[in-house]
Design a protein around this motif. Structure first.
Motif, PDB file in Angstrom:
ATOM      1  N   CYS A  32       9.909  19.117  -2.539  1.00  0.00           N
ATOM      2  CA  CYS A  32       9.816  18.713  -1.137  1.00  0.00           C
ATOM      3  C   CYS A  32       8.731  17.641  -1.006  1.00  0.00           C
ATOM      4  CB  CYS A  32       9.478  19.914  -0.262  1.00  0.00           C
ATOM      5  SG  CYS A  32      10.770  21.171  -0.284  1.00  0.00           S
ATOM      6  N   GLU A  33       8.972  16.650  -0.140  1.00  0.00           N
ATOM      7  CA  GLU A  33       8.009  15.561   0.018  1.00  0.00           C
ATOM      8  C   GLU A  33       7.890  15.148   1.479  1.00  0.00           C
ATOM      9  OE1 GLU A  33       9.488  12.262  -2.352  1.00  0.00           O
ATOM     10  OE2 GLU A  33      10.664  11.544  -0.680  1.00  0.00           O
ATOM     11  N   LEU A  34       6.701  14.670   1.811  1.00  0.00           N
ATOM     12  CA  LEU A  34       6.419  14.108   3.124  1.00  0.00           C
ATOM     13  C   LEU A  34       5.539  12.889   2.893  1.00  0.00           C
ATOM     14  CD1 LEU A  34       6.455  14.249   6.240  1.00  0.00           C
ATOM     15  CD2 LEU A  34       4.439  15.737   6.095  1.00  0.00           C
ATOM     16  N   LYS A  35       5.973  11.728   3.414  1.00  0.00           N
ATOM     17  CA  LYS A  35       5.225  10.486   3.243  1.00  0.00           C
ATOM     18  C   LYS A  35       4.986   9.855   4.608  1.00  0.00           C
ATOM     19  CE  LYS A  35       7.165   9.536  -1.321  1.00  0.00           C
ATOM     20  NZ  LYS A  35       7.957   8.610  -2.140  1.00  0.00           N
ATOM     21  N   ASP A  36       3.711   9.682   4.943  1.00  0.00           N
ATOM     22  CA  ASP A  36       3.313   9.014   6.184  1.00  0.00           C
ATOM     23  C   ASP A  36       2.697   7.669   5.812  1.00  0.00           C
ATOM     24  OD1 ASP A  36       4.004  10.981   8.142  1.00  0.00           O
ATOM     25  OD2 ASP A  36       2.303  12.169   7.444  1.00  0.00           O
ATOM     26  N   ASP A  37       3.301   6.591   6.296  1.00  0.00           N
ATOM     27  CA  ASP A  37       2.881   5.232   5.941  1.00  0.00           C
ATOM     28  C   ASP A  37       2.382   4.470   7.161  1.00  0.00           C
ATOM     29  OD1 ASP A  37       3.974   5.823   3.471  1.00  0.00           O
ATOM     30  OD2 ASP A  37       5.708   4.508   3.687  1.00  0.00           O
ATOM     31  N   ILE A  38       1.359   3.657   6.935  1.00  0.00           N
ATOM     32  CA  ILE A  38       0.938   2.657   7.910  1.00  0.00           C
ATOM     33  C   ILE A  38       0.965   1.314   7.180  1.00  0.00           C
ATOM     34  CG2 ILE A  38      -0.843   1.815   9.475  1.00  0.00           C
ATOM     35  CD1 ILE A  38      -1.969   4.655   9.592  1.00  0.00           C
ATOM     36  N   TYR A  39       1.703   0.355   7.731  1.00  0.00           N
ATOM     37  CA  TYR A  39       1.731  -1.009   7.211  1.00  0.00           C
ATOM     38  C   TYR A  39       0.793  -1.851   8.075  1.00  0.00           C
ATOM     39  CZ  TYR A  39       5.872   0.284   4.526  1.00  0.00           C
ATOM     40  OH  TYR A  39       6.735   0.887   3.657  1.00  0.00           O
ATOM     41  N   TYR A  40      -0.020  -2.676   7.427  1.00  0.00           N
ATOM     42  CA  TYR A  40      -1.025  -3.483   8.120  1.00  0.00           C
ATOM     43  C   TYR A  40      -0.686  -4.970   8.035  1.00  0.00           C
ATOM     44  CZ  TYR A  40      -3.831   0.763   7.988  1.00  0.00           C
ATOM     45  OH  TYR A  40      -4.285   2.038   8.157  1.00  0.00           O
ATOM     46  N   CYS A  41      -1.073  -5.689   9.085  1.00  0.00           N
ATOM     47  CA  CYS A  41      -0.878  -7.140   9.146  1.00  0.00           C
ATOM     48  C   CYS A  41      -2.101  -7.771   9.794  1.00  0.00           C
ATOM     49  CB  CYS A  41       0.381  -7.484   9.941  1.00  0.00           C
ATOM     50  SG  CYS A  41       0.284  -7.031  11.698  1.00  0.00           S
ATOM     51  N   LEU A  42      -2.111  -9.092   9.845  1.00  0.00           N
ATOM     52  CA  LEU A  42      -3.136  -9.845  10.566  1.00  0.00           C
ATOM     53  C   LEU A  42      -2.478 -10.636  11.677  1.00  0.00           C
ATOM     54  CD1 LEU A  42      -5.325 -11.216   7.636  1.00  0.00           C
ATOM     55  CD2 LEU A  42      -6.027  -9.541   9.365  1.00  0.00           C
ATOM     56  N   ASP A  43      -3.053 -10.640  12.853  1.00  0.00           N
ATOM     57  CA  ASP A  43      -2.578 -11.456  13.979  1.00  0.00           C
ATOM     58  C   ASP A  43      -1.073 -11.342  14.225  1.00  0.00           C
ATOM     59  OD1 ASP A  43      -5.174 -12.403  14.401  1.00  0.00           O
ATOM     60  OD2 ASP A  43      -4.897 -13.951  12.862  1.00  0.00           O
ATOM     61  N   GLN A  44      -0.549 -10.123  14.201  1.00  0.00           N
ATOM     62  CA  GLN A  44       0.871  -9.849  14.479  1.00  0.00           C
ATOM     63  C   GLN A  44       1.818 -10.529  13.487  1.00  0.00           C
ATOM     64  OE1 GLN A  44       1.589  -7.506  16.764  1.00  0.00           O
ATOM     65  NE2 GLN A  44      -0.609  -7.377  17.093  1.00  0.00           N
ATOM     66  N   GLY A  45       1.319 -10.885  12.307  1.00  0.00           N
ATOM     67  CA  GLY A  45       2.151 -11.495  11.274  1.00  0.00           C
ATOM     68  C   GLY A  45       2.927 -10.434  10.505  1.00  0.00           C
ATOM     69  N   GLU A  46       3.435 -10.817   9.338  1.00  0.00           N
ATOM     70  CA  GLU A  46       4.179  -9.893   8.477  1.00  0.00           C
ATOM     71  C   GLU A  46       3.228  -8.864   7.860  1.00  0.00           C
ATOM     72  OE1 GLU A  46       7.541  -9.355   7.444  1.00  0.00           O
ATOM     73  OE2 GLU A  46       7.794 -10.437   9.327  1.00  0.00           O
ATOM     74  N   ALA A  47       3.791  -7.737   7.444  1.00  0.00           N
ATOM     75  CA  ALA A  47       2.999  -6.693   6.805  1.00  0.00           C
ATOM     76  C   ALA A  47       2.443  -7.197   5.479  1.00  0.00           C
ATOM     77  CB  ALA A  47       3.854  -5.452   6.583  1.00  0.00           C
ATOM     78  N   LEU A  48       1.175  -6.884   5.233  1.00  0.00           N
ATOM     79  CA  LEU A  48       0.500  -7.336   4.019  1.00  0.00           C
ATOM     80  C   LEU A  48       0.358  -6.238   2.971  1.00  0.00           C
ATOM     81  CD1 LEU A  48      -2.326  -9.384   5.748  1.00  0.00           C
ATOM     82  CD2 LEU A  48      -0.271 -10.271   4.619  1.00  0.00           C
ATOM     83  N   PHE A  49       0.144  -4.994   3.432  1.00  0.00           N
ATOM     84  CA  PHE A  49      -0.024  -3.882   2.502  1.00  0.00           C
ATOM     85  C   PHE A  49       0.221  -2.577   3.253  1.00  0.00           C
ATOM     86  CE2 PHE A  49      -4.139  -4.705   4.372  1.00  0.00           C
ATOM     87  CZ  PHE A  49      -4.654  -3.451   4.622  1.00  0.00           C
ATOM     88  N   ARG A  50       0.267  -1.490   2.450  1.00  0.00           N
ATOM     89  CA  ARG A  50       0.598  -0.179   3.008  1.00  0.00           C
ATOM     90  C   ARG A  50      -0.446   0.850   2.598  1.00  0.00           C
ATOM     91  NH1 ARG A  50       5.545   1.931   0.089  1.00  0.00           N
ATOM     92  NH2 ARG A  50       4.001   2.597  -1.406  1.00  0.00           N
ATOM     93  N   LEU A  51      -0.761   1.734   3.526  1.00  0.00           N
ATOM     94  CA  LEU A  51      -1.564   2.924   3.278  1.00  0.00           C
ATOM     95  C   LEU A  51      -0.624   4.115   3.427  1.00  0.00           C
ATOM     96  CD1 LEU A  51      -4.366   4.290   2.919  1.00  0.00           C
ATOM     97  CD2 LEU A  51      -4.574   4.213   5.420  1.00  0.00           C
ATOM     98  N   ARG A  52      -0.538   4.949   2.382  1.00  0.00           N
ATOM     99  CA  ARG A  52       0.403   6.078   2.410  1.00  0.00           C
ATOM    100  C   ARG A  52      -0.316   7.378   2.109  1.00  0.00           C
ATOM    101  NH1 ARG A  52       5.753   5.786  -1.024  1.00  0.00           N
ATOM    102  NH2 ARG A  52       6.526   5.051   0.997  1.00  0.00           N
ATOM    103  N   LYS A  53      -0.058   8.375   2.959  1.00  0.00           N
ATOM    104  CA  LYS A  53      -0.454   9.744   2.654  1.00  0.00           C
ATOM    105  C   LYS A  53       0.816  10.444   2.188  1.00  0.00           C
ATOM    106  CE  LYS A  53      -2.635  13.857   4.537  1.00  0.00           C
ATOM    107  NZ  LYS A  53      -3.155  14.513   5.730  1.00  0.00           N
ATOM    108  N   GLU A  54       0.855  10.777   0.893  1.00  0.00           N
ATOM    109  CA  GLU A  54       2.057  11.421   0.363  1.00  0.00           C
ATOM    110  C   GLU A  54       1.724  12.823  -0.115  1.00  0.00           C
ATOM    111  OE1 GLU A  54       2.439   9.721  -4.177  1.00  0.00           O
ATOM    112  OE2 GLU A  54       3.552   8.693  -2.617  1.00  0.00           O
ATOM    113  N   SER A  55       2.614  13.753   0.244  1.00  0.00           N
ATOM    114  CA  SER A  55       2.421  15.160  -0.075  1.00  0.00           C
ATOM    115  C   SER A  55       3.687  15.710  -0.712  1.00  0.00           C
ATOM    116  CB  SER A  55       2.101  15.951   1.189  1.00  0.00           C
ATOM    117  OG  SER A  55       0.983  15.394   1.850  1.00  0.00           O
ATOM    118  N   PHE A  56       3.514  16.541  -1.748  1.00  0.00           N
ATOM    119  CA  PHE A  56       4.630  17.130  -2.481  1.00  0.00           C
ATOM    120  C   PHE A  56       4.380  18.613  -2.683  1.00  0.00           C
ATOM    121  CE2 PHE A  56       4.354  12.716  -3.800  1.00  0.00           C
ATOM    122  CZ  PHE A  56       5.672  12.298  -3.699  1.00  0.00           C
TER     123      PHE A  56
END
Length: 193
Positions: A32-56
């Motif tokens: 079983c898995e649960l992944k919560d992601d936040i994608y970050y950008c600058l000035d409303q541009g495209e996503a640059l990277f992701r922060l993920r809390k993943e649990s199994f």
């Protein structure tokens, strides 16, 4: 740094596909898995990277996890992603601090994503590494079958792509079910109308 070769496809009959995955010879799982992601950008541009809390874990009530920081250089051909990844991990209890740190540096939230489902591994030969398979519900988008290889050598990408398409058929899905857009863009289109 490796090459992620990934295919994702819409799933209509989740129960039948999970049953097929559970019966597949040589497969390990489900976990079983649960992944919560936040994608970050600058000035409303495209996503640059992701922060993920993943649990199994063995059940959704018994999950343990980690925090994963990911930057991808992405490419997409015929619905199959080939991404070059840079990743590192931390303890999952650092999630609030890491999020505040990025906001403090001036990054903005591009989109949030939550996936919940089942993870499997299938090893089949020495040419390619084990295939990672997920049957997941992406909150707001529905159920998907995700399959991916993490490769060290770029020259194995064409073989991995072919194998993913073969496995899609083996699991009862056709090429029409492939979703060629990134989840973050699908989710973003829902928020912008």
């Amino acid at each position: 740094m490796g090459y992620e070769v990934e295919l994702k496809a819409h799933v209509k009959d989740v129960i039948s596909l999970k049953s097929l995955l559970d019966r597949t010879e040589g497969i390990e799982g489900p976990i079983c898995e649960l992944k919560d992601d936040i994608y970050y950008c600058l000035d409303q541009g495209e996503a640059l990277f992701r922060l993920r809390k993943e649990s199994f874990g063995p059940s959704f009530s018994n999950l343990k996890g980690k925090l994963v920081f990911t930057r991808k250089q992405k490419s997409l051909t015929d619905g199959i992603e080939v991404n070059r990844e840079t990743e590192f991990t931390s303890d999952d209890n650092q999630f609030p601090s890491a999020h505040e740190f990025f906001l403090g540096l001036g990054y903005q939230i591009y989109i949030r994503k939550t996936k919940r489902g089942y993870s499997y591994t299938l090893a089949f030969d020495d040419v390619l590494p084990p295939l990672h398979i997920e049957l997941v519900e992406v909150l707001g988008l529905g159920w998907f079958l995700e399959m991916e290889f993490i490769l060290e050598q770029e020259e194995k990408v064409p073989l991995a792509r072919t194998f993913l398409l073969d496995m899609l058929t083996r699991f009862g899905l056709d090429s029409q079910s492939i979703e060629s857009r990134y989840y973050m863009h699908l989710l973003k289109s829902q928020t912008t109308g």
